[in-house]
Enzyme design. Structure first.
Site, PDB file in Angstrom:
ATOM      1  N   ASP A 108       0.878  -1.148  -0.034  1.00 26.47           N
ATOM      2  CA  ASP A 108      -0.144   0.208  -0.023  1.00 26.47           C
ATOM      3  C   ASP A 108       0.966   1.222   0.089  1.00 26.47           C
ATOM      4  O   ASP A 108       1.594   1.481   0.934  1.00 26.47           O
ATOM      5  CB  ASP A 108      -0.966   0.010   1.343  1.00 26.47           C
ATOM      6  CG  ASP A 108      -1.988   1.080   1.093  1.00 26.47           C
ATOM      7  OD1 ASP A 108      -2.025   1.686   0.307  1.00 26.47           O
ATOM      8  OD2 ASP A 108      -2.835   0.936   2.082  1.00 26.47           O
ATOM      9  N   ASP A 112      -3.014   2.482  -5.941  1.00 28.48           N
ATOM     10  CA  ASP A 112      -1.916   2.324  -4.961  1.00 28.48           C
ATOM     11  C   ASP A 112      -1.759   1.329  -4.056  1.00 28.48           C
ATOM     12  O   ASP A 112      -1.188   1.390  -3.047  1.00 28.48           O
ATOM     13  CB  ASP A 112      -1.993   3.824  -4.139  1.00 28.48           C
ATOM     14  CG  ASP A 112      -3.463   3.796  -3.367  1.00 28.48           C
ATOM     15  OD1 ASP A 112      -4.432   2.921  -3.825  1.00 28.48           O
ATOM     16  OD2 ASP A 112      -3.639   4.490  -2.443  1.00 28.48           O
ATOM     17  N   GLU A 113      -2.451   0.461  -4.555  1.00 27.22           N
ATOM     18  CA  GLU A 113      -2.266  -0.861  -3.488  1.00 27.22           C
ATOM     19  C   GLU A 113      -2.532  -2.401  -4.185  1.00 27.22           C
ATOM     20  O   GLU A 113      -3.235  -2.153  -5.254  1.00 27.22           O
ATOM     21  CB  GLU A 113      -3.276  -0.870  -2.300  1.00 27.22           C
ATOM     22  CG  GLU A 113      -4.977  -0.733  -2.516  1.00 27.22           C
ATOM     23  CD  GLU A 113      -5.634  -0.996  -1.335  1.00 27.22           C
ATOM     24  OE1 GLU A 113      -5.233  -1.721  -0.392  1.00 27.22           O
ATOM     25  OE2 GLU A 113      -6.437   0.002  -1.346  1.00 27.22           O
TER      26      GLU A 113
END
Length: 365
Positions: free
Chosen positions: A10, A104-105
């Site tokens: 993350d 983003d993860e």
């Protein structure tokens, strides 16, 4: 218990961190990605801003009250997508079993990895180091034997965290976990849990399967398993897009029939463009309405025909709108989405946790 090795990566304050990386004048300052006008919201906040209580999805006016020196930066989605692509190139050096949850993860299954590294924590540490050295960004990572625990582990020591939950530690770790930290337990569900005397992993584990299903339906089975450290979901390298949608927030609340219909038309046209660009076909239309007091409702309709033309979507949207009482409740936001692609029903897959691929028409909400 299991031989799987799962990593959840993350990126820390991703959008805001990219902006600070690319503009040295923003480093060390409280910034928010989004728009500062009356109806704007914070899409992402730097850690400097978070110390004031600023969070993503917070109305911009509230954020500015909490942090008067907050600097708003317009979002650059094309840049974030490119950086996300670079991050995934690093992931692919270790495994091709990658399940992105957002830009983003992502989850990585490194049980069998390309470099033959024995310990998943060593892979996570190396990925974090490369993201910092090659992209000048910071990531947190969680390591465990399933997705549920890997996700929770990645949140434990942010920013720049690395946490491993070993099978031998899992039950004790879950026992002390606040119910709000369980994946999928939001404000509404946590309130119901508290009313039933469920406050943490221990009290959740004491609940019978029958009781949880009675109160939470199919999700009750998931909660029952999570309390026991069980999550059999695989890391899915290909995620099926389940919906396409868009929404718009108005500068002023609207309640006149003519104004609402005009705005509904504009949202329907935007939706058509997104459907065409993504070549997505579905048979369920959902109308989302957010009122002036932030109360939100949705109305849906499903038909056998595919929804791929404006003269199909707009009449159905108007039909759904008739179910909404907005004469005395001015509307703040209107959204439309098409879902349930006929070619890929995939019913039950990932159940509660299937990611919806909504694309929003603007940053303000």
């Amino acid at each position: 218990m299991t031989g799987r090795k799962i990593i959840h990566v993350d990126m820390d304050a991703f959008y805001a961190s990219v902006e600070q990386r690319d503009n040295s004048e923003l480093r060390g300052k409280p910034i928010a990605v989004g728009y500062s006008e009356e109806r704007g919201v914070v899409a992402a906040a730097s850690y400097e801003a978070r110390t004031y209580g600023v969070r993503s999805a917070m109305p911009s006016l509230k954020a500015k009250k909490l942090c008067p020196d907050l600097i708003f930066i317009p979002g650059r989605m094309s840049v974030y997508k490119e950086v996300s692509r670079q991050i995934h190139e690093i992931f692919h050096d270790y495994t091709d079993i990658i399940e992105p949850l957002s830009l983003d993860e992502a989850f990585l299954d490194v049980t069998e990895n390309k470099k033959g590294i024995e310990l998943a924590v060593d892979i996570a540490r190396e990925i974090k180091m490369r993201i910092r050295q090659e992209l000048n960004l910071v990531a947190s990572a969680g390591v465990s034997y399933n997705k549920f625990l890997a996700k929770i582990a990645s949140d434990r020591r942010k920013p720049d965290g690395l946490c491993t939950i070993h099978p031998s530690q899992a039950l004790d770790f879950i026992a002390s976990l606040p119910i709000e930290s369980f994946w999928g337990v939001g404000p509404v569900t946590s309130k119901r849990m508290h009313s039933l005397g469920i406050h943490d992993g221990t009290t959740l584990r004491n609940c019978s399967l029958e009781m949880l299903i009675r109160h939470f339906g199919k999700a009750g089975t998931i909660y029952y398993d999570f309390a026991r450290g069980i999550d059999l979901r695989q890391v899915e390298a290909v995620r099926i897009r389940k919906s396409v949608g868009c929404e718009t927030t108005f500068l002023k609340d609207i309640s006149k029939d003519s104004s609402v219909i005009i705005e509904l038309y504009h949202v329907a046209k935007e939706l058509m463009g997104r459907l065409e660009r993504s070549n997505f076909k579905g048979n369920t239309l959902t109308l989302k309405i957010k009122f002036h007091d932030f109360r939100q409702i949705t109305r849906s309709i499903t038909q056998s025909q595919k929804m791929d033309k404006l003269d199909i979507i707009l009449p159905l949207a108007k039909q759904l709108l008739k179910e909404v009482d907005y004469a005395n409740h001015p509307i703040r936001l209107i959204g439309l989405s098409v879902s349930h692609p006929k070619e890929e029903t995939n019913e039950g897959k990932d159940g509660l946790w299937e990611q919806l691929s909504f694309e929003f028409s603007n940053w303000a909400e």
